[in-house]
Design an enzyme around this catalytic site. Structure first.
Site, PDB file in Angstrom:
ATOM      1  N   LYS A 112      75.596  39.645 129.306  1.00  0.00           N
ATOM      2  CA  LYS A 112      75.612  41.060 129.677  1.00  0.00           C
ATOM      3  C   LYS A 112      76.622  41.363 130.778  1.00  0.00           C
ATOM      4  CE  LYS A 112      71.199  42.269 127.736  1.00  0.00           C
ATOM      5  NZ  LYS A 112      70.648  40.995 127.225  1.00  0.00           N
TER       6      LYS A 112
HETATM    7  C1  LIG Z   1      70.221  40.821 125.962  1.00  0.00           C
HETATM    8  C2  LIG Z   1      70.213  39.436 125.454  1.00  0.00           C
HETATM    9  C3  LIG Z   1      70.170  39.161 124.082  1.00  0.00           C
HETATM   10  C4  LIG Z   1      70.075  40.266 123.045  1.00  0.00           C
HETATM   11  O1  LIG Z   1      71.223  41.071 122.986  1.00  0.00           O
HETATM   12  P1  LIG Z   1      71.183  42.484 122.248  1.00  0.00           P
HETATM   13  O2  LIG Z   1      72.500  43.109 122.499  1.00  0.00           O
HETATM   14  O3  LIG Z   1      70.050  43.255 122.866  1.00  0.00           O
HETATM   15  O4  LIG Z   1      70.933  42.225 120.810  1.00  0.00           O
HETATM   16  C5  LIG Z   1      70.239  37.851 123.677  1.00  0.00           C
HETATM   17  N1  LIG Z   1      70.294  36.830 124.566  1.00  0.00           N
HETATM   18  C6  LIG Z   1      70.325  37.046 125.888  1.00  0.00           C
HETATM   19  C7  LIG Z   1      70.373  35.879 126.819  1.00  0.00           C
HETATM   20  C8  LIG Z   1      70.294  38.349 126.388  1.00  0.00           C
HETATM   21  O5  LIG Z   1      70.311  38.568 127.700  1.00  0.00           O
END
Ligand SMILES: *Cc1c(COP(=O)(O)O)cnc(C)c1O
Length: 463
Positions: A112
């Site tokens: 993220k």
């Molecule tokens: C947020 C997250 C996901 C999922 O991603 P999306 O964009 O919501 O599908 C998967 N793995 C980790 C470690 C995350 O932080």
């Protein structure tokens, strides 16, 4: 570039407006009215670019009517300067034709950061120019919150309130949020689960009358278009790094809200040769079920070893539905209204398209642990539980062993020690050196009941 709502009944916006808007006024999500498209020669000519240079080539068309090219270049260079690996998104080989794309080299050790480091800087840039302050409000099951806080801690024109489910995020995740002590950072632990947090945030966006005059809420959850946009880049980067930009490669993506994998789908639409796109889910398999039987239905939320994928609805799936239904906003509106109270069934034409684009699998906690153990024993590589679901789903869904499969490694294993312990391999993941004092740092957060009014009151008191 113009952005339009998936429900067809909100004004179209430019990039700057979309950046500052959460849901569209008709309840839909904003998507670009059309996508830039790149030729194979153009893509091949980007081989060898640094990550931020590649990001500039791919993303400029999305922002160019609001941000001058030179400023955007500077913003991107700063965005990825704090990543701890010089390749920014390095590839690691697991097997002959199987690769991990490490997306956890940013400040909070999860993918993220790619989007939220950029989002914070874009907001700061635009708000300074408008001489405006905003309040960011978001819900997190762990990773979004810390990445958003880290992305905004130095933004003068932003106050940020992040709700997390009390005692339901890992200690590393909590501390990454609560040890950021700048005055504009506010952590709220809700006595409830992630969906409860998200409901309070959604309700607050719908009714913002509690806020002081002139103050507006901004969303940083994955419905914010700028986040999706930022994530398109690493699909191109992975292909170019593998020297595979002219032949299709497959991606397997640990999926929750469908933001990350939707970015992969956009990369494909923009000209990147992408073969399979694998939706990896844990026991919370709403997307796997819709792919399997066309029924999109909420079910009870399960707590798993991969908590960042613990969701019962995938907000960004609406963006895909909009494409599956030929950009017919009225139909999406009707379907989503119905979905408020019951399950919906996607029609045959939509499902045919969805199945041509995506495969899916659901990987439970036991399988996740087995994959972590097996991968460690055979390669010495320690996977985090989310990335492990990606590996598991890739192996179940792989249709062509000769096509390179890139699995998105979405988090560093040290964020999720419980899963590593359960995998029973007698090692524990340690946080990288630059975070080694995380457990000694001072924390600050407020526990509140699962109730919109108390949360809103707390916010007013802090502003
Ligand atoms: C947020 C997250 C996901 C999922 O991603 P999306 O964009 O919501 O599908 C998967 N793995 C980790 C470690 C995350 O932080």
């Amino acid at each position: 570039m113009k952005y339009i709502s998936t429900r067809g009944d909100a004004p179209s916006l430019n990039f700057e407006e979309v950046l500052l808007t959460g849901l569209a006024s008709d309840g839909g999500l904003y998507v670009p009215a059309e996508l830039p498209s790149f030729s194979p020669e153009q893509i091949a000519s980007w081989s060898g670019l640094a990550y931020h240079e590649l990001a500039y080539e791919i993303l400029l068309p999305f922002v160019s009517d609001c941000i001058p090219a030179e400023d955007f270049k500077t913003i991107l260079a700063e965005t990825y300067a704090d990543f701890s690996h010089p390749a920014i998104a390095p590839l690691v080989q697991l097997d002959r034709n199987e690769w991990l794309l490490e997306l956890f080299q940013g400040p909070t050790l999860a993918f993220k950061d790619f989007a939220l480091q950029l989002l914070g800087r874009l907001l700061d840039y635009v708000l300074k120019r408008r001489n405006q302050r905003v309040v960011i409000m978001g819900a997190t099951s762990g990773d979004t919150g810390s990445a958003a806080i880290e992305g905004c801690r130095r933004c003068d024109n932003i106050d940020i309130f992040i709700l997390h489910p009390h005692n339901r995020v890992s200690e590393v995740q909590r501390r990454q949020m609560t040890t950021v002590l700048e005055n504009n950072i506010h952590n709220i632990a809700i006595e409830g689960n992630f969906d409860d947090c998200q409901d309070i945030v959604k309700a607050s966006f719908r009714d913002q009358s509690f806020l002081p005059e002139g103050v507006q809420l901004v969303a940083v959850n994955s419905i914010n278009w700028a986040r999706i946009m930022a994530q398109i880049v690493y699909y191109f980067y992975a292909s170019l790094s593998l020297g595979a930009e002219k032949k299709p490669i497959a991606f397997s993506v640990p999926t929750g809200n469908f933001g990350d994998i939707f970015a992969g789908y956009l990369a494909k639409k923009m000209g990147l040769p992408v073969g399979q796109l694998v939706i990896a889910t844990n026991k919370n398999n709403v997307l796997h079920r819709v792919m399997s039987d066309a029924v999109y239905a909420r079910t009870e939320l399960h707590q798993t070893l991969s908590p960042s994928m613990d969701i019962s609805v995938s907000s960004n799936f609406e963006r895909l539905m909009f494409d599956l239904y030929e950009s017919d906003g009225a139909t999406i509106n009707a379907l989503m209204q119905q979905f408020n109270s019951e399950s919906i069934t996607l029609n045959k034409a939509a499902m045919k398209k969805a199945r041509a684009l995506f495969s899916s699998a659901s990987i439970d906690d036991q399988a996740t642990c087995d994959i972590i153990a097996n991968t460690y024993n055979t390669t010495g590589y320690l996977l985090d539980p989310h990335s492990a679901t990606g590996v598991g789903a890739a192996r179940i869904c792989n249709k062509d062993p000769d096509q390179p499969m890139v699995i998105l490694a979405t988090a560093h294993p040290a964020k999720f020690p419980a899963a590593i312990e359960k995998a029973d391999i007698n090692i524990s993941a340690t946080v990288p050196a630059h975070m080694s004092d995380l457990f000694e740092r001072e924390e600050r957060f407020t526990v509140l009941s699962n109730d919109k009014a108390s949360v809103n009151q707390f916010m007013i008191d802090q502003l």
